[in-house]
Design a protein around this motif. Structure first.
Motif, PDB file in Angstrom:
ATOM      1  N   LEU A  77       0.822  -1.209   0.000  1.00  0.00           N
ATOM      2  CA  LEU A  77       0.000   0.000   0.000  1.00  0.00           C
ATOM      3  C   LEU A  77       0.857   1.260   0.000  1.00  0.00           C
ATOM      4  CD1 LEU A  77      -2.756  -1.087   2.561  1.00  0.00           C
ATOM      5  CD2 LEU A  77      -2.933  -1.024   0.070  1.00  0.00           C
ATOM      6  N   ILE A  78       1.991   1.212   0.698  1.00  0.00           N
ATOM      7  CA  ILE A  78       2.904   2.358   0.694  1.00  0.00           C
ATOM      8  C   ILE A  78       3.460   2.582  -0.710  1.00  0.00           C
ATOM      9  CG2 ILE A  78       5.114   3.245   1.548  1.00  0.00           C
ATOM     10  CD1 ILE A  78       2.935   3.397   3.641  1.00  0.00           C
ATOM     11  N   LEU A 122       9.466   7.872   4.714  1.00  0.00           N
ATOM     12  CA  LEU A 122       8.250   8.033   3.914  1.00  0.00           C
ATOM     13  C   LEU A 122       7.086   7.280   4.541  1.00  0.00           C
ATOM     14  CD1 LEU A 122       6.696   8.860   1.375  1.00  0.00           C
ATOM     15  CD2 LEU A 122       7.624   6.824   0.245  1.00  0.00           C
ATOM     16  N   THR A 123       7.348   6.066   4.985  1.00  0.00           N
ATOM     17  CA  THR A 123       6.304   5.257   5.617  1.00  0.00           C
ATOM     18  C   THR A 123       5.726   5.975   6.837  1.00  0.00           C
ATOM     19  OG1 THR A 123       7.350   3.212   4.864  1.00  0.00           O
ATOM     20  CG2 THR A 123       5.850   3.038   6.726  1.00  0.00           C
ATOM     21  N   GLU A 150       4.217  -1.007   9.220  1.00  0.00           N
ATOM     22  CA  GLU A 150       4.841  -2.322   9.174  1.00  0.00           C
ATOM     23  C   GLU A 150       6.365  -2.268   9.178  1.00  0.00           C
ATOM     24  OE1 GLU A 150       3.980  -6.543   6.899  1.00  0.00           O
ATOM     25  OE2 GLU A 150       2.605  -4.845   6.831  1.00  0.00           O
ATOM     26  N   VAL A 151       6.942  -3.166   9.948  1.00  0.00           N
ATOM     27  CA  VAL A 151       8.387  -3.392   9.945  1.00  0.00           C
ATOM     28  C   VAL A 151       8.762  -4.072   8.633  1.00  0.00           C
ATOM     29  CG1 VAL A 151      10.210  -4.774  11.031  1.00  0.00           C
ATOM     30  CG2 VAL A 151       8.582  -3.523  12.451  1.00  0.00           C
ATOM     31  N   LEU A 170       9.505  -0.177  -4.283  1.00  0.00           N
ATOM     32  CA  LEU A 170       9.560   1.188  -3.764  1.00  0.00           C
ATOM     33  C   LEU A 170      10.993   1.709  -3.792  1.00  0.00           C
ATOM     34  CD1 LEU A 170       8.167   3.588  -2.530  1.00  0.00           C
ATOM     35  CD2 LEU A 170       8.262   2.463  -0.293  1.00  0.00           C
ATOM     36  N   SER A 171      11.941   0.832  -3.479  1.00  0.00           N
ATOM     37  CA  SER A 171      13.356   1.206  -3.550  1.00  0.00           C
ATOM     38  C   SER A 171      13.732   1.615  -4.962  1.00  0.00           C
ATOM     39  CB  SER A 171      14.223   0.031  -3.085  1.00  0.00           C
ATOM     40  OG  SER A 171      15.594   0.316  -3.247  1.00  0.00           O
TER      41      SER A 171
END
Length: 329
Positions: free
Chosen positions: A39-40, A78-79, A97-98, A313-314
């Motif tokens: 979702l992020i 960002l998270t 989340e971790v 995302l990275s």
């Protein structure tokens, strides 16, 4: 005027938005919200979040991080910054989340959880509004045990069976997220079945079983049904402590005019024979997980999926800021 199914459901269950989309959260105004790496990543691709990405990158760089570490720190920032923006809209808690790559490392999970919480505190957010989200591996559950003992609230996710739920209860976690839709998907494929009525839906039945067990044994851990595929699945768990629902299904519930019936009550569950609650040790947990093919496959598959989402995302951040993906620190 007839109430929508969503309004009726809100009278029975705490509704949580399963999204990082700030506009959707603004629209539905849930009590709580949950995020995960997938979702992020989706949220990071929205044009309106470009400034958040840039701010996260600038902050990470100002802290002295470089290349790979710079990207990883930017993702964490960002998270958290998305979580902070969500908390400006809702009244309750956000789950953060971790990194799923740490799911089998208890100590690393504890360290990362505290790093995320420290970021929230830097932004002035009270830790009682944060649920640290951890995969329901044995190692993740033990990390949650330590964190909860220090007053850090946890949401144990990727939960597919009673053995995981029992171990979470033993660890005193604040909340569990038993999945529904992924269990249904697995059984449809495994049994070559196109459709299950809600009363026979294996995902719905799994959460009902966990709910009954918890209420029978007076377990205080909250139960939040997650991973829904249909409105019928959501309404099949009406009365559960919480339900986290994606915006598309929230919109469908808002348009649905059927009468919603409570399906779960603590009182009814407590009237059933409880049996004995036995504390699971590591060996028992591992044995039960490994003999439950569905739970075993879905737990590992979920972890792998979240790792992949973080890698995506990275890549997005590297492309956005012109960082060579071949460089390693």
């Amino acid at each position: 005027m007839t109430q929508s199914a969503l309004d009726q459901l809100k009278a029975l269950t705490t509704i949580v938005a399963d999204t990082g989309d700030l506009n959707a959260i603004q629209q539905f105004r849930p009590q709580d919200a949950t995020t995960n790496p997938s979702l992020i990543t989706v949220a990071a691709n929205l044009p309106e979040n470009k400034e958040l990405i840039e701010a996260a990158y600038i902050q990470a760089k100002s802290e002295g991080y470089h290349t790979d570490q710079l990207i990883e720190r930017s993702i964490d920032i960002l998270t958290v910054r998305l979580g902070v923006e969500i908390l400006k809209i809702i009244q309750g808690r956000v789950s953060t989340e971790v990194d799923a790559a740490l799911s089998y490392d208890t100590e690393a999970t504890i360290v990362k959880a505290k790093e995320l919480l420290a970021l929230y505190q830097d932004y002035g957010v009270d830790q009682d509004r944060i649920l640290i989200k951890i995969a329901s591996t044995w190692e993740g559950i033990q990390a949650a045990r330590v964190l909860e003992a220090e007053g850090i609230h946890c949401n144990l996710t990727l939960l597919f069976g009673l053995h995981q739920a029992r171990a979470c209860a033993d660890a005193g976690v604040t909340l569990i997220s038993p999945f529904v839709g992924r269990i249904l998907d697995w059984y449809k494929k495994a049994e070559n079945v196109e459709h299950y009525p809600v009363e026979k839906d294996p995902g719905v039945l799994s959460v009902r079983h966990i709910y009954q067990y918890y209420k029978q044994h007076g377990i205080q851990t909250e139960i939040m049904g997650a991973s829904f595929r249909s409105v019928d699945q959501v309404l099949g768990l009406a009365g559960c402590d919480l339900l986290t629902v994606a915006p598309a299904l929230l919109a469908a519930l808002e348009q649905d005019q059927r009468t919603v019936q409570r399906q779960l009550t603590a009182e009814t569950s407590q009237q059933s024979a409880a049996g004995i609650h036995e504390v699971l040790d590591k060996e028992q947990f591992k044995n039960q997980l490994e003999t439950d093919l569905m739970a075993f496959q879905l737990l590992q598959g979920g972890i792998d999926g979240f790792i992949k989402a973080r890698e995506q995302l990275s890549t997005l951040l590297r492309q956005s800021f012109g960082i060579d993906a071949t460089i390693r620190t």
